[in-house]
Write an enzyme that holds these catalytic residues in place. Sequence first.
Site, short mmCIF file in Angstrom:
data_model
loop_
_atom_site.label_atom_id
_atom_site.label_comp_id
_atom_site.label_asym_id
_atom_site.label_seq_id
_atom_site.Cartn_x
_atom_site.Cartn_y
_atom_site.Cartn_z
N CYS A 155 -0.80 -1.16 -7.21
CA CYS A 155 -1.30 -0.07 -7.35
C CYS A 155 -0.99 0.32 -9.02
CB CYS A 155 -0.82 1.13 -6.56
SG CYS A 155 -1.22 0.69 -4.87
N HIS B 198 1.46 9.82 -10.38
CA HIS B 198 1.01 8.55 -9.52
C HIS B 198 1.06 9.51 -8.00
CE1 HIS B 198 0.39 4.70 -7.78
NE2 HIS B 198 1.36 5.01 -6.92
N GLU C 61 9.37 9.32 -8.06
CA GLU C 61 8.40 9.66 -9.29
C GLU C 61 9.15 10.91 -9.95
OE1 GLU C 61 4.18 9.93 -11.39
OE2 GLU C 61 4.27 10.09 -9.09
N LYS D 262 -4.79 12.38 -6.69
CA LYS D 262 -4.98 11.81 -5.44
C LYS D 262 -5.17 12.70 -4.17
CE LYS D 262 -2.51 7.06 -6.59
NZ LYS D 262 -2.17 7.70 -7.54
N HIS E 193 -6.23 7.28 -2.62
CA HIS E 193 -5.74 6.21 -3.43
C HIS E 193 -6.59 5.14 -3.57
CE1 HIS E 193 -2.72 3.88 -5.21
NE2 HIS E 193 -1.56 4.18 -4.47
N PHE F 262 3.47 -1.34 -5.26
CA PHE F 262 4.44 -2.54 -4.41
C PHE F 262 4.85 -3.68 -5.36
CE2 PHE F 262 2.42 -1.56 0.17
CZ PHE F 262 2.82 -0.60 0.07
#
Length: 411
Positions: free
Chosen positions: A163, A303, A314, A335, A340, A399
């Site tokens: 991502c 994010h 975050e 998002k 996403h 990831f």
Amino acid sequence: MSSSRIVVTGIGATTPIGGTAPESWSALLAGESGARSLEHDWVAKYELPVTFAASARVPADTVLARPEAKRLDPSSQYALVAAREAWADAGTPDVDPERLGVDFATGIGGLWTLLDGWDTLREKGPRRVMPMSVPMLMPNAPAAAISMYLEARAYARTVASACASSTESIVNAVEHIRLGLADVVIAGGTESVIHPITLAAFSSMQALSRRNDDPAHASRPYSIDRDGFVMGEGAAALVLETEEHARARGARIYAVVAGGAVTADSYHITAPEPEGLGASRAVLQALAQADASVDDVTHINAHATSTPTGDIAEYKALLSVFGDRVHEIPVSATKGSTGHLLGGTGALEAVFTVLALHNRIAPPTINITEQDPEIPLRVGEAVELGDGDHVAISNSFGFGGHNAVAAFRSI
């Protein structure tokens, strides 16, 4: 190495909330959601625990010519749609093909082509497998399609860092222009993997929201009752060039791409480092490259996937960088509206960050029923940024512990 500022002169996007960048931006400001129930037969066939996603508002195969679409996986289709829009928006620059580059990312690649091909092999035999299957499924196919369409011959590169992919592509594009490898680069990312296998797999790891009865409100970053992300699809693209090159051709300039950075957590294949150490290093390095201080930042596109652990990690990273001042900075977690887009999400959020600076407004974050008291950011309503100089950052984390941050300046 060039010392000239690098600017954004064109943007394009095809997203769950709009078929173009302007349509997506307008829908974002209006607080719309792109999440909706899936109507495919395979949802019931496989008894999927999650029955909704943020599908692209305008299917790419309705935009491209049919012969063209048939030779491209949906991920490449969306990439080409977004890139064409961005190129036209930039005024179709007259540039030597050998000075035009492509940095275009994806997190997963041509999943539909791969799995449709496997189904065909099992059910109908090898002779029925499409001869174009491999060129369609390979992760570099979107970059290749764009480079062939634009006749970009400087290079066509692909990043696959989950991502964080398309933010990393933007960071790479900046470096490539500064190194003199190209005068103009089209950068971005794409993803189209709303498929039974991904929905089942993400559900198994309890990463997806399961609000099947209320898809539009399922993606709720920073809300105390958030329960996972909503899978989206689409693509976004930005045309980047030196300011000298842009002004010489009389181009409109949206914003400056002032810097960017990439770091790694080296912690866990799916979970973020709990204190956000790798993320905070990426923010600080991006600001250093942008020759900006933490006090210069006036907007953050986070994010913020709407997962219980990711949003807090975050926040801890931002708190360590900005201190208590982070609670004053307008934050947008877009998002909530778009879902996403995985490998395409960073490019889309970069487009939104550029438009926030260009229009002097931080877009709203929707679906916060009650803000998590452990994440006391200034988030929710749209915020006017006002006149003057502004610095904004756009964060992406993926990831594998991949972190990428891009820093932008108003023009």
